[in-house]
Enzyme design. Structure first.
Site, PDB file in Angstrom:
ATOM      1  N   GLU A 171     -23.721 -30.428 -24.318  1.00  5.67           N
ATOM      2  CA  GLU A 171     -24.961 -29.901 -23.779  1.00  5.67           C
ATOM      3  C   GLU A 171     -25.317 -28.512 -24.314  1.00  5.67           C
ATOM      4  O   GLU A 171     -26.497 -28.235 -24.555  1.00  5.67           O
ATOM      5  CB  GLU A 171     -24.880 -29.851 -22.244  1.00  5.67           C
ATOM      6  CG  GLU A 171     -24.605 -31.197 -21.599  1.00  5.67           C
ATOM      7  CD  GLU A 171     -25.726 -32.201 -21.843  1.00  5.67           C
ATOM      8  OE1 GLU A 171     -26.895 -31.774 -21.914  1.00  5.67           O
ATOM      9  OE2 GLU A 171     -25.431 -33.396 -21.974  1.00  5.67           O
ATOM     10  N   PHE A 224     -24.925 -31.899 -11.967  1.00  2.37           N
ATOM     11  CA  PHE A 224     -26.166 -32.618 -11.704  1.00  2.37           C
ATOM     12  C   PHE A 224     -26.683 -33.276 -12.973  1.00  2.37           C
ATOM     13  O   PHE A 224     -26.880 -32.623 -14.001  1.00  2.37           O
ATOM     14  CB  PHE A 224     -27.226 -31.664 -11.154  1.00  2.37           C
ATOM     15  CG  PHE A 224     -28.540 -32.328 -10.847  1.00  2.37           C
ATOM     16  CD1 PHE A 224     -28.650 -33.214  -9.792  1.00  2.37           C
ATOM     17  CD2 PHE A 224     -29.666 -32.045 -11.604  1.00  2.37           C
ATOM     18  CE1 PHE A 224     -29.869 -33.823  -9.498  1.00  2.37           C
ATOM     19  CE2 PHE A 224     -30.889 -32.640 -11.313  1.00  2.37           C
ATOM     20  CZ  PHE A 224     -30.987 -33.537 -10.250  1.00  2.37           C
ATOM     21  N   GLY A 225     -26.907 -34.582 -12.900  1.00  2.00           N
ATOM     22  CA  GLY A 225     -27.487 -35.328 -14.007  1.00  2.00           C
ATOM     23  C   GLY A 225     -28.946 -35.638 -13.750  1.00  2.00           C
ATOM     24  O   GLY A 225     -29.293 -36.134 -12.671  1.00  2.00           O
ATOM     25  N   TYR A 226     -29.803 -35.347 -14.723  1.00  2.00           N
ATOM     26  CA  TYR A 226     -31.221 -35.668 -14.593  1.00  2.00           C
ATOM     27  C   TYR A 226     -31.794 -36.225 -15.896  1.00  2.00           C
ATOM     28  O   TYR A 226     -32.953 -36.637 -15.961  1.00  2.00           O
ATOM     29  CB  TYR A 226     -32.030 -34.437 -14.168  1.00  2.00           C
ATOM     30  CG  TYR A 226     -32.002 -33.304 -15.167  1.00  2.00           C
ATOM     31  CD1 TYR A 226     -32.973 -33.181 -16.157  1.00  2.00           C
ATOM     32  CD2 TYR A 226     -30.989 -32.340 -15.126  1.00  2.00           C
ATOM     33  CE1 TYR A 226     -32.948 -32.147 -17.074  1.00  2.00           C
ATOM     34  CE2 TYR A 226     -30.954 -31.296 -16.032  1.00  2.00           C
ATOM     35  CZ  TYR A 226     -31.935 -31.202 -17.010  1.00  2.00           C
ATOM     36  OH  TYR A 226     -31.894 -30.178 -17.918  1.00  2.00           O
ATOM     37  N   GLY A 227     -30.974 -36.248 -16.954  1.00  2.00           N
ATOM     38  CA  GLY A 227     -31.365 -36.803 -18.245  1.00  2.00           C
ATOM     39  C   GLY A 227     -30.360 -37.870 -18.656  1.00  2.00           C
ATOM     40  O   GLY A 227     -30.073 -38.789 -17.901  1.00  2.00           O
ATOM     41  N   SER A 228     -29.794 -37.714 -19.841  1.00  2.00           N
ATOM     42  CA  SER A 228     -28.835 -38.718 -20.310  1.00  2.00           C
ATOM     43  C   SER A 228     -27.549 -38.724 -19.504  1.00  2.00           C
ATOM     44  O   SER A 228     -26.824 -39.730 -19.506  1.00  2.00           O
ATOM     45  CB  SER A 228     -28.513 -38.490 -21.793  1.00  2.00           C
ATOM     46  OG  SER A 228     -27.901 -37.228 -21.993  1.00  2.00           O
TER      47      SER A 228
END
Length: 225
Positions: A84, A8-12
């Site tokens: 990360e 899941f991507g929610y930032g960069s």
């Protein structure tokens, strides 16, 4: 039956995932809100002068829009562990993702909380914006991180309400102008944005990954698979 790992991507990761993927589904994580509470001294800041990057905070009434990426090969995991976890101070969770189309399925989430070595926590939004304007690191300026994220969310999910993100965007844009800075110099080179694509309702829904235990809410250490 296909067994996949979805991140899941929610930032960069939204606008610069850095790994190959076979599908990208938009949707939300319910019960969480996106906040710029995580410090960063390796990508968007430097030792002793950290930038501010996004993490998730529990919020019963909140939800965070983002994109789930289906990982193409195991090589993505060591890359993400380094980016990360080792450099960013995040740990991993498996949470339930609700795609725009289709049934919920588990996704791997990189998350940072109060026990992160880079945690900065809450602050007035003007203070966060000022810190973003004054921070940069090996991956580029902190302004780029914020503005590309806000632009991506607005472009691909215009109905999303994310007051924290968009208020910071407005404050940063105003601060850049007031300081006489050249925005183009802060944004770095143009990039090609990944495109999220909802699946057809007739498509087979994703299943639990062979890498992921059947515990969607369990906190885990960073994976090195």
């Amino acid at each position: 039956m296909t067994r996949s790992l979805w991140v899941f991507g929610y930032g960069s990761l939204l606008w610069s995932p850095g790994f190959q993927f076979t599908a990208a589904q938009p949707g939300v994580l319910k019960g969480f809100s996106r906040r710029f509470y995580q410090g960063n001294e390796t990508h968007r800041g430097r030792p002793g002068k950290p930038g501010r990057v996004a993490t998730l905070v529990e919020d019963k009434e909140g939800e965070t829009w983002g994109v789930a990426f289906e990982v193409l090969s195991p090589e993505a995991l060591p890359y993400l562990d380094q980016r990360e976890c080792q450099l960013g101070g995040y740990t991993t969770l498996f949470l339930e993702f609700q795609p725009t189309v289709g049934e919920p399925f588990p996704v791997l989430v990189y998350w940072a909380g109060r026990d992160s070595c880079h945690w900065l926590g809450d602050a007035p939004e003007q203070e966060i914006a000022d810190q973003i304007i004054s921070s940069s690191g090996p991956s580029g300026h902190n302004v780029e991180y914020l503005l590309r994220l806000a632009e991506y969310v607005r472009m691909h999910s215009p109905e999303t309400r994310d007051d924290h993100l968009f208020q910071l965007e407005a404050l940063v844009r105003r601060g850049v102008q007031e300081r006489g800075l050249v925005l183009e110099n802060l944004m770095g080179p143009d990039i090609t944005l990944p495109q999220p694509t909802p699946v057809s309702p007739d498509d087979e829904p994703p299943t639990h990954s062979q890498f992921a235990p059947n515990v969607p809410s369990k906190k885990l250490r960073c994976l090195s698979i």
